[in-house]
Motif scaffolding. Structure first.
Motif, PDB file in Angstrom:
ATOM      1  N   ALA A 106       0.844  -1.201   0.000  1.00  0.00           N
ATOM      2  CA  ALA A 106       0.000   0.000   0.000  1.00  0.00           C
ATOM      3  C   ALA A 106       0.877   1.249   0.000  1.00  0.00           C
ATOM      4  CB  ALA A 106      -0.892   0.000   1.251  1.00  0.00           C
ATOM      5  N   PRO A 107       0.378   2.312  -0.651  1.00  0.00           N
ATOM      6  CA  PRO A 107       1.124   3.574  -0.562  1.00  0.00           C
ATOM      7  C   PRO A 107       0.941   4.154   0.831  1.00  0.00           C
ATOM      8  CG  PRO A 107      -0.968   3.904  -1.720  1.00  0.00           C
ATOM      9  CD  PRO A 107      -0.881   2.442  -1.385  1.00  0.00           C
ATOM     10  N   MET A 108       2.015   4.586   1.456  1.00  0.00           N
ATOM     11  CA  MET A 108       1.902   5.240   2.772  1.00  0.00           C
ATOM     12  C   MET A 108       2.804   6.463   2.778  1.00  0.00           C
ATOM     13  SD  MET A 108       1.535   1.907   5.280  1.00  0.00           S
ATOM     14  CE  MET A 108       1.554   2.823   6.800  1.00  0.00           C
ATOM     15  N   GLU A 109       2.174   7.615   2.615  1.00  0.00           N
ATOM     16  CA  GLU A 109       2.853   8.904   2.577  1.00  0.00           C
ATOM     17  C   GLU A 109       3.744   9.058   3.820  1.00  0.00           C
ATOM     18  OE1 GLU A 109       3.136  11.319   0.597  1.00  0.00           O
ATOM     19  OE2 GLU A 109       3.785  12.921   1.946  1.00  0.00           O
TER      20      GLU A 109
ATOM     21  N   PRO B  77       3.131   6.639  -2.876  1.00  0.00           N
ATOM     22  CA  PRO B  77       2.194   7.571  -2.231  1.00  0.00           C
ATOM     23  C   PRO B  77       1.805   8.704  -3.188  1.00  0.00           C
ATOM     24  CG  PRO B  77       3.988   7.003  -0.742  1.00  0.00           C
ATOM     25  CD  PRO B  77       4.344   6.416  -2.077  1.00  0.00           C
ATOM     26  N   PHE B  78       0.618   9.267  -2.975  1.00  0.00           N
ATOM     27  CA  PHE B  78       0.043  10.169  -3.967  1.00  0.00           C
ATOM     28  C   PHE B  78       0.879  11.416  -4.235  1.00  0.00           C
ATOM     29  CE2 PHE B  78      -1.923  11.720   0.016  1.00  0.00           C
ATOM     30  CZ  PHE B  78      -1.638  13.064  -0.075  1.00  0.00           C
TER      31      PHE B  78
ATOM     32  N   GLN C 264       0.511   7.112  -8.067  1.00  0.00           N
ATOM     33  CA  GLN C 264      -0.854   7.435  -7.644  1.00  0.00           C
ATOM     34  C   GLN C 264      -1.080   8.949  -7.701  1.00  0.00           C
ATOM     35  OE1 GLN C 264      -2.186   7.522  -3.408  1.00  0.00           O
ATOM     36  NE2 GLN C 264      -3.495   5.802  -4.000  1.00  0.00           N
TER      37      GLN C 264
ATOM     38  N   ASN D 170      -6.603   8.153  -6.307  1.00  0.00           N
ATOM     39  CA  ASN D 170      -6.893   8.036  -4.874  1.00  0.00           C
ATOM     40  C   ASN D 170      -8.209   8.749  -4.559  1.00  0.00           C
ATOM     41  OD1 ASN D 170      -7.059   8.667  -2.110  1.00  0.00           O
ATOM     42  ND2 ASN D 170      -4.844   8.716  -1.848  1.00  0.00           N
TER      43      ASN D 170
ATOM     44  N   LYS E  32      -8.410   3.561  -6.047  1.00  0.00           N
ATOM     45  CA  LYS E  32      -8.352   3.085  -4.652  1.00  0.00           C
ATOM     46  C   LYS E  32      -9.400   3.865  -3.868  1.00  0.00           C
ATOM     47  CE  LYS E  32      -5.016   2.241  -0.907  1.00  0.00           C
ATOM     48  NZ  LYS E  32      -5.104   3.328   0.075  1.00  0.00           N
TER      49      LYS E  32
ATOM     50  N   HIS F   6     -10.811  -0.324   0.260  1.00  0.00           N
ATOM     51  CA  HIS F   6     -10.534  -0.293   1.700  1.00  0.00           C
ATOM     52  C   HIS F   6     -11.900  -0.185   2.375  1.00  0.00           C
ATOM     53  CE1 HIS F   6      -8.483   0.402   5.447  1.00  0.00           C
ATOM     54  NE2 HIS F   6      -9.227   1.462   5.652  1.00  0.00           N
TER      55      HIS F   6
ATOM     56  N   TYR G 100      -8.620   5.194  10.360  1.00  0.00           N
ATOM     57  CA  TYR G 100      -8.071   3.825  10.414  1.00  0.00           C
ATOM     58  C   TYR G 100      -8.397   3.167  11.747  1.00  0.00           C
ATOM     59  CZ  TYR G 100      -5.585   5.589   6.398  1.00  0.00           C
ATOM     60  OH  TYR G 100      -5.309   6.143   5.173  1.00  0.00           O
TER      61      TYR G 100
ATOM     62  N   ASN H 264      -7.997  -4.349   0.477  1.00  0.00           N
ATOM     63  CA  ASN H 264      -7.043  -3.658   1.351  1.00  0.00           C
ATOM     64  C   ASN H 264      -7.693  -3.338   2.695  1.00  0.00           C
ATOM     65  OD1 ASN H 264      -6.369  -0.321   1.944  1.00  0.00           O
ATOM     66  ND2 ASN H 264      -4.756  -1.832   2.205  1.00  0.00           N
TER      67      ASN H 264
ATOM     68  N   ASP I 240      -6.513  -3.912   7.195  1.00  0.00           N
ATOM     69  CA  ASP I 240      -6.347  -4.678   8.426  1.00  0.00           C
ATOM     70  C   ASP I 240      -5.871  -6.113   8.189  1.00  0.00           C
ATOM     71  OD1 ASP I 240      -7.466  -2.334   9.282  1.00  0.00           O
ATOM     72  OD2 ASP I 240      -8.839  -3.230  10.720  1.00  0.00           O
TER      73      ASP I 240
ATOM     74  N   GLY J 257      -0.655  -2.673   3.970  1.00  0.00           N
ATOM     75  CA  GLY J 257       0.004  -1.451   4.433  1.00  0.00           C
ATOM     76  C   GLY J 257       0.731  -1.700   5.736  1.00  0.00           C
ATOM     77  N   ARG J 258       0.054  -1.369   6.847  1.00  0.00           N
ATOM     78  CA  ARG J 258       0.718  -1.432   8.155  1.00  0.00           C
ATOM     79  C   ARG J 258       1.266  -2.818   8.472  1.00  0.00           C
ATOM     80  NH1 ARG J 258      -4.395   0.963  11.039  1.00  0.00           N
ATOM     81  NH2 ARG J 258      -5.283  -0.214   9.312  1.00  0.00           N
TER      82      ARG J 258
HETATM   83  C1  LIG Z   1       0.764   6.997   7.385  1.00  0.00           C
HETATM   84  C2  LIG Z   1      -0.155   6.572   6.265  1.00  0.00           C
HETATM   85  C3  LIG Z   1      -0.008   7.149   4.998  1.00  0.00           C
HETATM   86  C4  LIG Z   1      -0.867   6.773   3.951  1.00  0.00           C
HETATM   87  N1  LIG Z   1      -0.691   7.329   2.689  1.00  0.00           N
HETATM   88  C5  LIG Z   1      -1.499   6.935   1.661  1.00  0.00           C
HETATM   89  C6  LIG Z   1      -1.323   7.418   0.321  1.00  0.00           C
HETATM   90  O1  LIG Z   1      -0.423   8.204   0.017  1.00  0.00           O
HETATM   91  N2  LIG Z   1      -2.193   6.967  -0.635  1.00  0.00           N
HETATM   92  C7  LIG Z   1      -3.192   6.067  -0.352  1.00  0.00           C
HETATM   93  O2  LIG Z   1      -3.945   5.675  -1.242  1.00  0.00           O
HETATM   94  N3  LIG Z   1      -3.358   5.585   0.890  1.00  0.00           N
HETATM   95  C8  LIG Z   1      -2.538   5.978   1.886  1.00  0.00           C
HETATM   96  N4  LIG Z   1      -2.696   5.438   3.126  1.00  0.00           N
HETATM   97  C9  LIG Z   1      -3.665   4.337   3.307  1.00  0.00           C
HETATM   98  C10 LIG Z   1      -2.973   2.990   3.070  1.00  0.00           C
HETATM   99  O3  LIG Z   1      -2.559   2.873   1.713  1.00  0.00           O
HETATM  100  C11 LIG Z   1      -3.930   1.820   3.387  1.00  0.00           C
HETATM  101  O4  LIG Z   1      -5.092   1.959   2.622  1.00  0.00           O
HETATM  102  C12 LIG Z   1      -4.305   1.814   4.873  1.00  0.00           C
HETATM  103  O5  LIG Z   1      -3.152   1.857   5.692  1.00  0.00           O
HETATM  104  C13 LIG Z   1      -5.122   0.554   5.189  1.00  0.00           C
HETATM  105  O6  LIG Z   1      -4.367  -0.601   4.893  1.00  0.00           O
HETATM  106  P1  LIG Z   1      -3.695  -1.479   6.089  1.00  0.00           P
HETATM  107  O7  LIG Z   1      -4.801  -1.800   7.045  1.00  0.00           O
HETATM  108  O8  LIG Z   1      -3.104  -2.670   5.391  1.00  0.00           O
HETATM  109  O9  LIG Z   1      -2.667  -0.589   6.742  1.00  0.00           O
HETATM  110  C14 LIG Z   1      -1.884   5.818   4.184  1.00  0.00           C
HETATM  111  C15 LIG Z   1      -2.033   5.247   5.455  1.00  0.00           C
HETATM  112  C16 LIG Z   1      -1.194   5.618   6.496  1.00  0.00           C
HETATM  113  C17 LIG Z   1      -1.380   4.983   7.853  1.00  0.00           C
END
Ligand SMILES: Cc1cc2nc3c(=O)[nH]c(=O)nc-3n(C[C@H](O)[C@H](O)[C@H](O)COP(=O)(O)O)c2cc1C
Length: 319
Positions: free
Chosen positions: A6-9, A33-34, A64, A91, A133, A162, A170, A193, A195, A217-218
């Motif tokens: 997953a993208p995580m900024e 990340p976007f 993204q 996104n 997404k 999601h 979240y 996507n 949890d 992601g996490r």
């Molecule tokens: C710190 C952080 C940054 C994130 N940045 C983005 C992002 O840039 N683009 C996006 O589509 N989702 C972003 N997300 C959401 C994650 O891509 C993902 O959808 C979300 O963490 C749920 O998935 P998980 O339960 O596997 O963590 C972000 C989530 C977190 C916690």
């Protein structure tokens, strides 16, 4: 298994993605990340460090975009085509207040007519196939059937779902996985996507939806070997966490000033601490650390035993 990162900024930057692939691999696509294109139609140097091909060499990445103006989206998709990409991800799930206040991210779910006119333009003129997404609503999952109706009238390459509403951000206990069933009725290519934090979580999802691609992601940041293990490889070891950590820390120190490198690696260690039992005290020391005290705090963490099912655990992460 088809696993996507997953993208995580602020977390999964180009350095992280490259080193993750070198150390663990087994991820089919890494989503960047976007970036948010503006009317100026230029990418900033920071955005280029994330999306330009030279920072992503050998890593399978999907860029993204976040935005509600089809003209800027189509411009950015054209730039991405020239960079060699063959897909761009939209996104419409980001829950951040500053994003939704501008009607972007999950803010687009509040105005389905606006979403339709955006997609009319984008799907007619984007030079690249568009994947999406999304979340299942802004305020309530009751919005999901209409959102799905809207999205299913477009040739989206894939729909990554999601299953939470925007207002849930979240938060634990707010996931609505059963809403995924409704999407299956539409014959769209789907990705799940949300949890999926441990091998057991992922295997349970595969039992329910055999072969479904999963975006992690996490869970994957906490246990970077999760994708490998799900694909039949070995589980993570403390030695691997040490060498991944050291490679990341060295790379951050060579790219950023000391304080910034420290805060980046510290953020990642908050996630990787979830691999360990009794991690709370060493994690507290990591959180409070300065660049000078950080290494000793990490050494304390790596002395802890690994948990049986290493993966994201909210109670450790937020301890
Ligand atoms: C710190 C952080 C940054 C994130 N940045 C983005 C992002 O840039 N683009 C996006 O589509 N989702 C972003 N997300 C959401 C994650 O891509 C993902 O959808 C979300 O963490 C749920 O998935 P998980 O339960 O596997 O963590 C972000 C989530 C977190 C916690």
């Amino acid at each position: 298994m088809d696993i996507r990162m997953a993208p995580m900024e602020g977390v999964t930057d180009a350095i992280y993605r490259r080193l993750h692939q070198q150390h663990f691999g087994c991820v089919r696509w890494y989503y960047i990340p976007f970036v948010s294109p503006t009317q100026h139609h230029v990418f900033t140097p920071r955005e280029l460090r994330s999306i330009a091909p030279q920072y992503n060499q050998g890593v399978p990445v999907v860029p993204q975009l976040l935005g509600k103006d089809p003209v800027h989206f189509i411009w950015a998709a054209g730039e991405m085509q020239q960079m060699g990409y063959d897909e761009v991800n939209l996104n419409i799930g980001c829950p951040s207040g500053t994003v939704t206040a501008k009607g972007k991210g999950s803010g687009m779910l509040r105005d389905l007519d606006g979403l339709r006119s955006f997609l009319d333009e984008v799907c007619a003129h984007s030079p690249l196939p568009v994947s999406v997404k999304t979340r299942i609503g802004f305020d309530s999952p009751d919005e999901w059937p209409l959102i799905l109706d809207a999205l299913s009238s477009y040739p989206v390459k894939e729909l990554i779902i999601h299953p939470r509403c925007r207002i849930a951000f979240y938060k634990p206990g707010t996931l609505r996985p059963e809403t995924f069933d409704l999407a299956r009725a539409y014959h769209l290519p789907l990705v799940y996507n949300g949890d999926l934090f441990t091998c057991d979580d992922c295997e349970a999802l595969q039992a329910r939806y055999p072969g479904i691609p999963m975006m992690l992601g996490r869970g994957l940041i906490s246990n970077p070997a999760l994708a490998r293990e799900l694909n039949g490889g070995a589980g993570i070891t403390t030695g691997e966490i040490r060498s991944f950590h050291d490679a990341l820390h060295d790379a951050y120190r060579s790219q950023y000033p000391l304080e910034q490198a420290h805060s980046r690696i510290r953020e990642l260690m908050k996630y990787m601490a979830c691999c360990f039992a009794d991690a709370e005290k060493p994690l507290k020391a990591i959180r409070k650390s300065t660049p000078a005290t950080y290494e000793a705090a990490v050494a304390r963490l790596l002395d802890c035993p690994l948990r049986d099912q290493p993966g994201y655990a909210a109670q450790i992460w937020s301890s």
